[in-house]
Design a protein around this motif. Structure first.
Motif, PDB file in Angstrom:
ATOM      1  N   TYR A 156      -6.194   1.903  -3.154  1.00 16.16           N
ATOM      2  CA  TYR A 156      -5.593   0.807  -3.915  1.00 16.16           C
ATOM      3  C   TYR A 156      -4.546   0.139  -3.034  1.00 16.16           C
ATOM      4  CZ  TYR A 156      -7.859   2.244  -8.241  1.00 16.16           C
ATOM      5  OH  TYR A 156      -8.786   2.522  -9.201  1.00 16.16           O
ATOM      6  N   ARG A 157      -4.560  -1.200  -3.034  1.00 14.67           N
ATOM      7  CA  ARG A 157      -3.729  -1.916  -2.072  1.00 14.67           C
ATOM      8  C   ARG A 157      -3.096  -3.158  -2.690  1.00 14.67           C
ATOM      9  NH1 ARG A 157      -2.340  -2.563   2.891  1.00 14.67           N
ATOM     10  NH2 ARG A 157      -2.212  -4.623   3.817  1.00 14.67           N
ATOM     11  N   CYS A 158      -1.862  -3.418  -2.237  1.00 18.16           N
ATOM     12  CA  CYS A 158      -1.180  -4.657  -2.589  1.00 18.16           C
ATOM     13  C   CYS A 158      -1.223  -5.589  -1.381  1.00 18.16           C
ATOM     14  CB  CYS A 158       0.268  -4.384  -2.981  1.00 18.16           C
ATOM     15  SG  CYS A 158       1.239  -5.884  -3.254  1.00 18.16           S
ATOM     16  N   TYR A 159      -1.821  -6.770  -1.568  1.00 20.28           N
ATOM     17  CA  TYR A 159      -1.923  -7.747  -0.485  1.00 20.28           C
ATOM     18  C   TYR A 159      -0.560  -8.123   0.071  1.00 20.28           C
ATOM     19  CZ  TYR A 159      -6.811  -8.948  -1.571  1.00 20.28           C
ATOM     20  OH  TYR A 159      -8.152  -8.936  -1.751  1.00 20.28           O
ATOM     21  N   ARG A 160       0.369  -8.397  -0.839  1.00 23.01           N
ATOM     22  CA  ARG A 160       1.643  -9.025  -0.451  1.00 23.01           C
ATOM     23  C   ARG A 160       2.547  -8.087   0.329  1.00 23.01           C
ATOM     24  NH1 ARG A 160       3.355 -11.947  -6.168  1.00 23.01           N
ATOM     25  NH2 ARG A 160       1.311 -12.848  -6.668  1.00 23.01           N
ATOM     26  N   CYS A 161       2.553  -6.830  -0.067  1.00 22.40           N
ATOM     27  CA  CYS A 161       3.567  -5.911   0.462  1.00 22.40           C
ATOM     28  C   CYS A 161       3.016  -4.871   1.431  1.00 22.40           C
ATOM     29  CB  CYS A 161       4.247  -5.182  -0.693  1.00 22.40           C
ATOM     30  SG  CYS A 161       4.900  -6.290  -1.954  1.00 22.40           S
ATOM     31  N   ASP A 162       1.724  -4.966   1.753  1.00 21.44           N
ATOM     32  CA  ASP A 162       1.122  -3.984   2.636  1.00 21.44           C
ATOM     33  C   ASP A 162       1.310  -2.564   2.094  1.00 21.44           C
ATOM     34  OD1 ASP A 162      -0.538  -4.037   4.755  1.00 21.44           O
ATOM     35  OD2 ASP A 162       0.991  -3.713   6.278  1.00 21.44           O
ATOM     36  N   PHE A 163       1.214  -2.457   0.780  1.00 21.92           N
ATOM     37  CA  PHE A 163       1.358  -1.151   0.120  1.00 21.92           C
ATOM     38  C   PHE A 163      -0.040  -0.566  -0.099  1.00 21.92           C
ATOM     39  CE2 PHE A 163       1.461   1.632  -3.529  1.00 21.92           C
ATOM     40  CZ  PHE A 163       2.625   2.371  -3.341  1.00 21.92           C
ATOM     41  N   ASN A 164      -0.203   0.719   0.267  1.00 22.58           N
ATOM     42  CA  ASN A 164      -1.525   1.337   0.237  1.00 22.58           C
ATOM     43  C   ASN A 164      -1.421   2.755  -0.320  1.00 22.58           C
ATOM     44  OD1 ASN A 164      -4.376   1.508   1.056  1.00 22.58           O
ATOM     45  ND2 ASN A 164      -3.634   3.014   2.528  1.00 22.58           N
ATOM     46  N   VAL A 165      -2.321   3.092  -1.255  1.00 24.98           N
ATOM     47  CA  VAL A 165      -2.344   4.447  -1.801  1.00 24.98           C
ATOM     48  C   VAL A 165      -3.801   4.829  -2.063  1.00 24.98           C
ATOM     49  CG1 VAL A 165      -1.987   3.615  -4.165  1.00 24.98           C
ATOM     50  CG2 VAL A 165      -1.483   5.988  -3.619  1.00 24.98           C
ATOM     51  N   HIS A 166      -4.204   6.017  -1.594  1.00 27.00           N
ATOM     52  CA  HIS A 166      -5.573   6.482  -1.811  1.00 27.00           C
ATOM     53  C   HIS A 166      -5.876   6.584  -3.307  1.00 27.00           C
ATOM     54  CE1 HIS A 166      -5.395   8.565   2.351  1.00 27.00           C
ATOM     55  NE2 HIS A 166      -5.987   7.396   2.447  1.00 27.00           N
ATOM     56  N   ALA A 167      -7.121   6.358  -3.664  1.00 25.09           N
ATOM     57  CA  ALA A 167      -7.521   6.450  -5.069  1.00 25.09           C
ATOM     58  C   ALA A 167      -7.238   7.837  -5.619  1.00 25.09           C
ATOM     59  CB  ALA A 167      -9.004   6.098  -5.218  1.00 25.09           C
TER      60      ALA A 167
END
Length: 417
Positions: free
Chosen positions: A63-74
């Motif tokens: 799962y990812r946020c475009y704006r903040c480069d935030f990423n977390v595995h499902a």
């Protein structure tokens, strides 16, 4: 099957198909997170592909946020209120805030992490540590190892060493332990694919032998057929003529000395009596090499090994071998005769302390040749180490046409090194 185990490309898991395409997560409340196939978005691992929860950059559903480069595995984004760890009696609750804490299982300090908490026990652990199995088996030990993360009464020793990597173990934190043998292993060493045995303990009943029939017959399969025998001392039978799998002609046993620098075609070392030889061609086998079993287990590998003869490279000493070697039918693993006979605890004339077989994820330097290897024989009392090549050097050898034997020396006689 857990999400982390799927192959994501062409995946047909029901759980993966039911993942929501987007979600709001307490770790990143300001923007929604969108589901991506990590392989498509991150074809190569980099800093941006690292999960904010487990800190790993494994390419999988994320799962990812475009704006903040935030990423977390499902698998790490699960908002389940509690988690049932296999090794713990109480449910664990994720604390969805990035805080500083020390994991009570692996002992690693986190500046910004998400702990899984057990309220009754006060346990605080990483999310990835919550997935350690309750028990497992390693290829270098005969009994299952059980995880412990509490103050069990271990046998007191001056110092504790992991029996897999031969590095110190901090017993204040989690470890894998065999109470029958006082065998201790780091958590990560025990689950490493190089060390872990391929056994599903969830399908194995307590007390059941996983390979009972195989264990009983393994070392009984001989590599030759007996053609002639004689009676030796105390009524023992001695095979005087055999048909060996490695040679087209019958071989006869002899106790005579050989003076032509002939080598054994099994271990490729200087031939010495007693040995088997071929009357039709120059083929020699030490009696001990002829008696090698066709199949055996070895602590360096999780699968059974089969005796063969061909030109190959040994995966322990990295030397080319044109004699006998043991080969895995399931994967590309090869072990020459000398390396297959070396015990896990080595007493070597070149060092005053015992050396223990050590496998580490980092490379260690051989004290003899300086080569850097993951697999060495390591001393627990000092920094001395030997790789397989140096540990299996013969005590004596011949060189070209020199008339005398050369003897292995452990120190230079002068300053020439």
């Amino acid at each position: 099957m857990h999400v982390a185990e799927c192959k994501f490309v062409g995946c047909h898991h029901k759980s993966c198909a039911e993942l929501p395409l987007g979600l709001h997560h307490p770790l990143h409340p300001i923007h929604p997170l969108i589901l991506f196939d990590g392989y498509t978005y991150y074809p190569e691992e980099n800093e941006n592909s690292k999960c904010k929860v487990c800190k790993e950059s494994q390419i999988e559903y994320t799962y990812r946020c475009y704006r903040c480069d935030f990423n977390v595995h499902a698998r790490c984004a699960s908002l389940l209120p509690t988690f049932e760890a296999e090794f713990h009696n109480h449910p664990l609750t994720p604390f969805w805030k990035l805080i500083a804490f020390t994991c009570d299982l692996c002992g690693i300090k986190e500046d910004k992490g998400i702990p899984y908490l057990c309220n009754p026990c006060g346990l605080s652990i990483h999310s990835k540590c919550a997935y350690f199995p309750r028990r497992l088996e390693v290829v270098r030990h005969n009994h299952p190892l059980h995880i412990t993360h509490s103050s069990l009464e271990l046998h007191e020793s001056d110092s504790r060493f992991c029996r897999l990597c031969v590095q110190k173990v901090d017993t204040r934190y989690g470890l894998y332990y065999c109470s029958k043998c006082d065998f201790v292993a780091h958590l990560n060493c025990a689950i490493d694919t190089e060390n872990r045995a391929d056994i599903n303990f969830l399908e194995l009943k307590d007390g059941e032998n996983k390979d009972e029939e195989l264990d009983q017959s393994f070392e009984l399969a001989a590599a030759y057929k007996v053609k002639k025998i004689k009676e030796g001392d105390h009524g023992t039978e001695i095979a005087t003529e055999i048909e060996h799998f490695s040679h087209e002609h019958d071989l006869k046993l002899t106790d005579e000395e050989v003076h032509n620098n002939e080598k054994c075609d099994g271990c490729v070392r200087v031939i010495s009596p007693p040995f088997y030889s071929c009357a039709k061609c120059s083929f020699f086998l030490h009696k001990s090499c002829a008696n090698l079993p066709m199949k055996k287990r070895n602590p360096l590998h999780q699968h059974p090994l089969t005796l063969r003869k061909n030109l190959t490279r040994c995966d322990a000493c990295y030397q080319r071998c044109n004699g006998f070697f043991y080969d895995c039918d399931s994967c590309y693993f090869h072990l020459d005769v000398q390396c297959s006979l070396v015990l896990e605890i080595l007493t070597h004339k070149g060092h005053k302390h015992q050396l223990i077989l050590s496998y580490t994820s980092f490379e260690q330097s051989c004290s003899s040749c300086g080569a850097k290897r993951n697999l060495v024989f390591h001393c627990t009392s000092c920094e001395f180490a030997l790789d397989f090549k140096c540990a299996t050097l013969p005590q004596t050898t011949r060189y070209e046409q020199h008339e005398h034997l050369f003897t292995l020396s452990f120190a230079a006689e002068d300053d020439s090194s």
